[in-house]
Design a protein around this motif. Structure first.
Motif, PDB file in Angstrom:
ATOM      1  N   VAL A 262      30.829  43.170  31.083  1.00 34.58           N
ATOM      2  CA  VAL A 262      30.421  44.581  31.686  1.00 34.58           C
ATOM      3  C   VAL A 262      31.362  45.564  30.854  1.00 34.58           C
ATOM      4  O   VAL A 262      32.621  45.815  30.885  1.00 34.58           O
ATOM      5  N   PRO A 263      30.719  46.331  30.023  1.00 30.07           N
ATOM      6  CA  PRO A 263      31.496  47.315  29.041  1.00 30.07           C
ATOM      7  C   PRO A 263      31.519  48.507  29.790  1.00 30.07           C
ATOM      8  O   PRO A 263      30.459  48.998  30.256  1.00 30.07           O
ATOM      9  N   VAL A 264      32.567  49.163  30.059  1.00 28.85           N
ATOM     10  CA  VAL A 264      32.950  50.420  30.805  1.00 28.85           C
ATOM     11  C   VAL A 264      34.123  51.021  30.431  1.00 28.85           C
ATOM     12  O   VAL A 264      34.804  50.918  29.775  1.00 28.85           O
ATOM     13  N   GLY A 265      34.241  52.482  30.852  1.00 30.33           N
ATOM     14  CA  GLY A 265      35.302  53.001  30.957  1.00 30.33           C
ATOM     15  C   GLY A 265      36.317  52.676  31.923  1.00 30.33           C
ATOM     16  O   GLY A 265      36.021  52.130  32.887  1.00 30.33           O
ATOM     17  N   ALA A 266      37.551  52.712  31.568  1.00 28.92           N
ATOM     18  CA  ALA A 266      38.493  52.471  32.363  1.00 28.92           C
ATOM     19  C   ALA A 266      38.640  52.610  33.783  1.00 28.92           C
ATOM     20  O   ALA A 266      38.980  51.961  34.754  1.00 28.92           O
ATOM     21  N   ASP A 267      37.940  54.069  34.194  1.00 27.95           N
ATOM     22  CA  ASP A 267      37.883  54.222  35.509  1.00 27.95           C
ATOM     23  C   ASP A 267      37.009  53.327  36.506  1.00 27.95           C
ATOM     24  O   ASP A 267      37.051  53.499  37.617  1.00 27.95           O
ATOM     25  N   GLN A 268      36.165  52.442  35.729  1.00 28.35           N
ATOM     26  CA  GLN A 268      35.426  51.419  36.739  1.00 28.35           C
ATOM     27  C   GLN A 268      36.188  50.037  37.064  1.00 28.35           C
ATOM     28  O   GLN A 268      35.642  49.470  37.396  1.00 28.35           O
ATOM     29  N   ASP A 269      37.275  50.086  36.599  1.00 29.93           N
ATOM     30  CA  ASP A 269      38.012  48.813  36.661  1.00 29.93           C
ATOM     31  C   ASP A 269      38.257  48.443  38.091  1.00 29.93           C
ATOM     32  O   ASP A 269      38.007  47.154  38.387  1.00 29.93           O
ATOM     33  N   PRO A 270      38.615  49.331  39.110  1.00 30.88           N
ATOM     34  CA  PRO A 270      38.583  49.052  40.466  1.00 30.88           C
ATOM     35  C   PRO A 270      37.193  48.183  40.791  1.00 30.88           C
ATOM     36  O   PRO A 270      37.434  47.230  41.523  1.00 30.88           O
ATOM     37  N   HIS A 271      36.130  48.670  40.374  1.00 30.95           N
ATOM     38  CA  HIS A 271      34.814  48.003  40.617  1.00 30.95           C
ATOM     39  C   HIS A 271      35.146  46.254  40.151  1.00 30.95           C
ATOM     40  O   HIS A 271      34.417  45.390  40.843  1.00 30.95           O
ATOM     41  N   LEU A 272      35.515  46.313  39.011  1.00 29.15           N
ATOM     42  CA  LEU A 272      35.542  44.745  38.476  1.00 29.15           C
ATOM     43  C   LEU A 272      36.823  44.129  39.054  1.00 29.15           C
ATOM     44  O   LEU A 272      36.289  43.000  39.110  1.00 29.15           O
ATOM     45  N   ARG A 273      37.976  44.487  39.706  1.00 26.06           N
ATOM     46  CA  ARG A 273      38.711  43.766  40.396  1.00 26.06           C
ATOM     47  C   ARG A 273      38.075  43.447  41.647  1.00 26.06           C
ATOM     48  O   ARG A 273      38.108  42.262  42.025  1.00 26.06           O
ATOM     49  N   LEU A 274      37.575  44.336  42.247  1.00 29.46           N
ATOM     50  CA  LEU A 274      36.764  43.790  43.385  1.00 29.46           C
ATOM     51  C   LEU A 274      35.672  42.662  43.421  1.00 29.46           C
ATOM     52  O   LEU A 274      35.386  41.777  43.862  1.00 29.46           O
ATOM     53  N   THR A 275      34.910  42.897  42.285  1.00 30.00           N
ATOM     54  CA  THR A 275      33.745  42.027  41.981  1.00 30.00           C
ATOM     55  C   THR A 275      34.099  40.520  41.542  1.00 30.00           C
ATOM     56  O   THR A 275      33.684  39.674  42.050  1.00 30.00           O
ATOM     57  N   ARG A 276      35.673  40.640  41.033  1.00 26.55           N
ATOM     58  CA  ARG A 276      36.139  39.342  40.430  1.00 26.55           C
ATOM     59  C   ARG A 276      36.474  38.658  41.616  1.00 26.55           C
ATOM     60  O   ARG A 276      36.322  37.283  41.889  1.00 26.55           O
ATOM     61  N   ASP A 277      37.235  39.328  42.771  1.00 25.34           N
ATOM     62  CA  ASP A 277      37.435  38.850  43.678  1.00 25.34           C
ATOM     63  C   ASP A 277      36.312  38.195  44.477  1.00 25.34           C
ATOM     64  O   ASP A 277      36.224  36.907  45.213  1.00 25.34           O
ATOM     65  N   LEU A 278      35.255  39.055  44.725  1.00 25.79           N
ATOM     66  CA  LEU A 278      34.270  38.587  45.591  1.00 25.79           C
ATOM     67  C   LEU A 278      33.232  37.236  44.949  1.00 25.79           C
ATOM     68  O   LEU A 278      32.844  36.550  45.857  1.00 25.79           O
ATOM     69  N   ALA A 279      33.416  37.397  43.664  1.00 28.39           N
ATOM     70  CA  ALA A 279      32.472  36.285  42.946  1.00 28.39           C
ATOM     71  C   ALA A 279      33.235  35.007  43.424  1.00 28.39           C
ATOM     72  O   ALA A 279      32.584  34.140  43.956  1.00 28.39           O
ATOM     73  N   ALA A 280      34.649  34.984  43.624  1.00 25.83           N
ATOM     74  CA  ALA A 280      35.412  33.780  43.666  1.00 25.83           C
ATOM     75  C   ALA A 280      35.001  33.516  45.469  1.00 25.83           C
ATOM     76  O   ALA A 280      34.699  32.158  45.577  1.00 25.83           O
ATOM     77  N   ARG A 281      35.022  34.647  46.145  1.00 27.95           N
ATOM     78  CA  ARG A 281      34.800  34.187  47.685  1.00 27.95           C
ATOM     79  C   ARG A 281      33.467  33.839  48.108  1.00 27.95           C
ATOM     80  O   ARG A 281      33.091  33.365  48.981  1.00 27.95           O
ATOM     81  N   MET A 282      32.476  34.056  47.148  1.00 35.00           N
ATOM     82  CA  MET A 282      31.110  33.865  47.466  1.00 35.00           C
ATOM     83  C   MET A 282      30.890  32.188  47.205  1.00 35.00           C
ATOM     84  O   MET A 282      29.778  31.724  47.918  1.00 35.00           O
ATOM     85  N   ASN A 283      31.523  31.710  46.363  1.00 31.62           N
ATOM     86  CA  ASN A 283      31.238  30.300  45.908  1.00 31.62           C
ATOM     87  C   ASN A 283      32.004  29.478  46.923  1.00 31.62           C
ATOM     88  O   ASN A 283      32.562  29.750  47.799  1.00 31.62           O
ATOM     89  N   LEU A 284      31.158  28.088  46.860  1.00 35.03           N
ATOM     90  CA  LEU A 284      31.363  27.026  47.803  1.00 35.03           C
ATOM     91  C   LEU A 284      32.932  26.454  47.403  1.00 35.03           C
ATOM     92  O   LEU A 284      33.774  26.182  48.237  1.00 35.03           O
ATOM     93  N   PHE A 285      33.260  26.547  45.936  1.00 35.80           N
ATOM     94  CA  PHE A 285      34.584  25.737  45.452  1.00 35.80           C
ATOM     95  C   PHE A 285      35.397  27.059  44.957  1.00 35.80           C
ATOM     96  O   PHE A 285      34.710  27.928  44.285  1.00 35.80           O
ATOM     97  N   SER A 286      36.645  26.891  45.027  1.00 32.64           N
ATOM     98  CA  SER A 286      37.438  27.597  43.980  1.00 32.64           C
ATOM     99  C   SER A 286      38.418  26.777  43.127  1.00 32.64           C
ATOM    100  O   SER A 286      38.637  25.733  43.500  1.00 32.64           O
TER     101      SER A 286
END
Ligand code: TRP
Ligand code: SF4
Length: 420
Positions: free
Chosen positions: A204-228
């Motif tokens: 995801v190419p973005v300006g640094a202001d969008q980093d909070p969205h990426l932090r949240l999404t990366r956490d969510l990605a892991a939580r949605m999965n069956l395995f970590s």
């Protein structure tokens, strides 16, 4: 203060790197086959997990690039930067996803649906005119049920404390902000849905202001999965929200050790990850790889300070009328001295100059040519008037060609996949 909604004061990129755990991009630069000009010039200053993308590029594996644009005003060179990055990754083998964030523009900025559509279609034409090819998926958020449904699913995995700490939300913050954030997470995860071939690296190419969205999404990605998965010495540690599912992992054929709450499996981490993600998909679960990101520097406003879509004098639109473009270049802040005599003697200061920034980010592709201008400026050989004349010429040429190409796009629009 940097949140997706406000960027105040001078940005210290080093500090951003240190505080948020963004990795400096320079570390990777040498391993990129033919890096984009924004990468070579340090405009792309940081990343998260970009190694996943490099690996996919080198091995010719499936990967995607995705970013989004809020249709809230004129399209300008700030948007072009992200568009150029999407197009470059597509050339390097990625499937491209482009979101027109009309839900965000409407709910958060109060732009009418009609207006978001009109502005959004202009963005779509522009990105195609800039070189986006057909192997891409373009959509308006409001028209994409997969994204909206995924956002609903994601909402089960986030609570108020979490978004408060990530985004600084307070009691008065509208719920719309939270909704829009989840939709953005869904935008970012969509390329990994089964319909699009499932689990894969996404940048995801973005300006640094969008980093909070990426932090949240990366956490969510892991939580949605069956395995970590967690790297350990010689392999990976696997946990699951459904503990009994760990027995399925045992059958994958890796050497393993069973513990009460997890399983350690041994072997090449890359192979393990692939096998686990494939199993997840077979079991009908999400199998999200945490998305990667790259961060580019903010574009300086033409008259200094920050560029803002509410201040037309601070940016040049990609559809700027030639006479306005000329005027804006004339008024732009440079790194020139008070008098011509002083500038010949001391030289200019290109690092303070928005014209030089425009050259670096957009107008000059050749590194040699860019260094020549820099040297000529620094040693006082060229003065701002003449230098602006050069910028003006290249800019007018670009604007003319962009207008022509965008008009021509009209007739091939239906060959693209656009959910609008
Ligand atoms: N919120 C982004 C902005 O304000 C736009 C956006 C929507 C986006 N969805 C996205 C950016 C997904 C990156 C990825 O510009
Ligand atoms: Fe900027 Fe050109 Fe003036 Fe140097 S000479 S300060 S690069 S406008």
């Amino acid at each position: 203060m940097i949140t997706p909604w406000e960027v105040e004061g001078v940005v210290d990129y080093q500090k951003l790197i240190e505080e948020f755990g963004i990795t400096p991009f320079t570390d990777l630069l040498r391993s990129i086959p033919s890096p984009h000009r924004l990468m070579r010039r340090g405009v792309v200053f940081g990343h998260r997990d970009y190694w996943r993308i490099l690996e996919a590029m080198k091995k010719g594996k499936d990967f995607s690039v995705m970013s989004g644009f809020m249709p809230s005003g004129d399209i300008h060179f700030g948007h072009k930067m992200t568009m150029d990055e999407i197009i470059w990754h597509q050339k390097m083998g990625a499937t491209a996803f482009v979101a027109i964030a009309d839900i965000e523009a409407h709910l958060v900025r109060g732009i009418s649906w009609e207006k978001t559509r009109e502005i959004g279609m202009g963005y779509v034409k522009s990105i195609i005119a800039l070189g986006l090819e057909k192997d891409s998926f373009i959509y308006f958020q409001s028209k994409n049920d997969k994204v909206k449904n995924l956002a609903l699913e994601l909402s089960s995995e986030v609570n108020f404390n979490e978004i408060r700490s990530i985004y600084g939300f307070v009691g008065e913050t509208q719920i719309a902000r939270a909704i829009v954030s989840l939709i953005q997470s869904a935008d970012i995860l969509q390329p990994q849905l089964e319909e699009f071939g499932g689990s894969k690296p996404v940048v995801v190419p973005v300006g640094a202001d969008q980093d909070p969205h990426l932090r949240l999404t990366r956490d969510l990605a892991a939580r949605m999965n069956l395995f970590s998965l967690e790297k350990i010495e010689g392999g990976m540690r696997i946990r699951s929200k459904k503990n009994e599912m760990l027995t399925k992992i045992e059958k994958l054929g890796f050497e393993f050790r069973r513990f009460s709450g997890h399983l350690d499996i041994f072997g090449d981490p890359e192979k393990i990850e692939k096998a686990v993600r494939t199993l997840e998909m077979e079991l009908g679960s999400y199998a999200f790889v945490p998305p990667s990101s790259i961060y580019h520097k903010f574009t300086t406003g033409l008259t200094g300070g920050k560029m803002s879509s509410s201040k037309p004098e601070s940016y040049i639109s990609l559809f700027e009328k030639p006479e306005n473009a000329v005027k804006k270049i004339k008024n732009a802040l440079t790194g020139g001295r008070n008098t011509a005599e002083e500038q010949r003697r001391l030289g200019g200061e290109p690092w303070k100059c928005v014209i030089f920034e425009l050259y670096t980010y957009h107008l000059i592709e050749s590194d040699d040519e860019l260094s020549r201008i820099k040297e000529d400026c620094e040693c006082g050989k060229i003065l701002c008037g003449a230098c602006k004349k050069i910028a003006e010429e290249i800019l007018l040429e670009f604007l003319k060609s962009h207008k022509e190409k965008s008009d021509a796009v009209e007739s091939i629009l239906d060959e693209f996949t656009i959910i609008s």
